[in-house]
Scaffold this active site. Sequence first.
Site, PDB file in Angstrom:
ATOM      1  N   ASN A  30       0.820  -1.248  -0.101  1.00 12.92           N
ATOM      2  CA  ASN A  30       0.191   0.038  -0.050  1.00 12.92           C
ATOM      3  C   ASN A  30       0.889   1.366   0.070  1.00 12.92           C
ATOM      4  OD1 ASN A  30       0.237  -0.401   3.110  1.00 12.92           O
ATOM      5  ND2 ASN A  30      -1.127  -2.057   2.571  1.00 12.92           N
ATOM      6  N   GLY A  46      -7.249  -4.486  -1.162  1.00 10.23           N
ATOM      7  CA  GLY A  46      -7.433  -5.832  -1.785  1.00 10.23           C
ATOM      8  C   GLY A  46      -7.258  -5.665  -3.459  1.00 10.23           C
ATOM      9  N   SER A  77      -6.244  -1.568   4.193  1.00  5.42           N
ATOM     10  CA  SER A  77      -6.464  -2.207   5.564  1.00  5.42           C
ATOM     11  C   SER A  77      -5.351  -1.925   6.474  1.00  5.42           C
ATOM     12  CB  SER A  77      -6.437  -3.697   5.670  1.00  5.42           C
ATOM     13  OG  SER A  77      -5.212  -4.175   4.752  1.00  5.42           O
ATOM     14  N   GLU A  78      -4.194  -1.259   6.019  1.00  4.25           N
ATOM     15  CA  GLU A  78      -3.177  -0.792   6.731  1.00  4.25           C
ATOM     16  C   GLU A  78      -3.174   0.707   6.945  1.00  4.25           C
ATOM     17  OE1 GLU A  78      -1.907  -2.920   8.342  1.00  4.25           O
ATOM     18  OE2 GLU A  78      -1.118  -4.845   7.268  1.00  4.25           O
ATOM     19  N   HIS A  99       6.472  -5.840   0.319  1.00  2.00           N
ATOM     20  CA  HIS A  99       7.020  -7.190   0.744  1.00  2.00           C
ATOM     21  C   HIS A  99       8.148  -7.595  -0.113  1.00  2.00           C
ATOM     22  CE1 HIS A  99       2.353  -7.992   2.070  1.00  2.00           C
ATOM     23  NE2 HIS A  99       3.008  -7.064   2.828  1.00  2.00           N
ATOM     24  N   HIS A 160       6.455 -10.216   8.131  1.00  2.00           N
ATOM     25  CA  HIS A 160       5.677  -9.365   7.118  1.00  2.00           C
ATOM     26  C   HIS A 160       6.223  -8.654   5.795  1.00  2.00           C
ATOM     27  CE1 HIS A 160       1.842  -6.783   7.306  1.00  2.00           C
ATOM     28  NE2 HIS A 160       2.235  -6.874   6.053  1.00  2.00           N
TER      29      HIS A 160
HETATM   30  P1  13P Z   1      -4.205  -3.592   1.517  1.00  6.68           P
HETATM   31  O1  13P Z   1      -4.581  -4.007  -0.029  1.00  6.68           O
HETATM   32  O2  13P Z   1      -5.499  -3.550   2.499  1.00  6.68           O
HETATM   33  O3  13P Z   1      -3.472  -2.401   1.380  1.00  6.68           O
HETATM   34  O4  13P Z   1      -3.343  -4.629   2.224  1.00  6.68           O
HETATM   35  C1  13P Z   1      -2.226  -5.265   1.556  1.00  6.68           C
HETATM   36  C2  13P Z   1      -1.074  -5.635   2.509  1.00  6.68           C
HETATM   37  O5  13P Z   1      -0.078  -5.828   2.002  1.00  6.68           O
HETATM   38  C3  13P Z   1      -1.396  -5.644   3.862  1.00  6.68           C
HETATM   39  O6  13P Z   1      -0.101  -5.918   4.597  1.00  6.68           O
END
Ligand code: 13P
Length: 270
Positions: A30, A46, A77-78, A99, A160
């Site tokens: 993100n 997502g 979500s972050e 990542h 992570h």
């Molecule tokens: P989001 O798509 O909600 O940003 O999440 C991706 C992610 O890498 C969560 O760690």
Amino acid sequence: MTSEFEIKKQICDIGKRIYNRGMVAANDGNISVKLSDNEFLCTPTGVSKGFMTPEYICKVDRDGNVIQANGNFKPSSEIKMHMRVYQQRPDVNSVVHAHPIYATSFAIAGIPLTQPIMPEAVIALGCVPIAEYGTPSTMEIPDAVEKYLQYYDAVLLANHGALAYSDSLLAAYHKMESLEFYAELLFKAKQLGGPKELSPSQVERLYEIRRQFGMTGKHPADLCPNAKNGKSSCHSCGGNCGGHKAATIGNADADLVASITKRVMEQLGK
Ligand code: 13P
């Protein structure tokens, strides 16, 4: 001034870069950009960050509440992790979470990036700590990264990924790229028998160059308790700069502690 639409396009471009460079898989990662004290653009949750167009990008307030989002798009979500960085670091205008394979492998193995192996990594990043594991999307991650934010511009997230932030979107992305390049070099040098580290005096000369250039951001060169006490930065505390383990050592010579630790690790064959 760059228009909001232009910034949305730039976020999409950086999304393509992190995806095309293998720094994220599928819908991972993100990106956010600060527009003002209470307006931030961020990637939606997502979706693949490699295939976004400007209408995907959401706008949130300083608490991460939606100000504007098209269709079914919802903010990352972050978003709370991004907001914690902006809260704690008023100099930051953009946050990138990814990542990348090598950096994330170190984060999974629990090995912080502390070995000074090449000038660019020492100048750009110093060392990179690992924030304790937190469940994605919960407050555990912002809480885990918070204590590192005043001392570093890049942090590994245990098991992570990685987080990088800076005064512009491109600079935040570049921090992520430098971090991954450093991690890849370190990984490969370990396979070739182990890196020959730069000496403490070589590291200190690089830190001095950084100071002379007046480079922005936070970096152990300026913030390491040793540097503050007029000693050389140890570049080996593994994320304990600024009052964690270093504070409990008190005024002990961190160079000495680092060299003893290194010798013990060598004897243990690590
Ligand atoms: P989001 O798509 O909600 O940003 O999440 C991706 C992610 O890498 C969560 O760690």
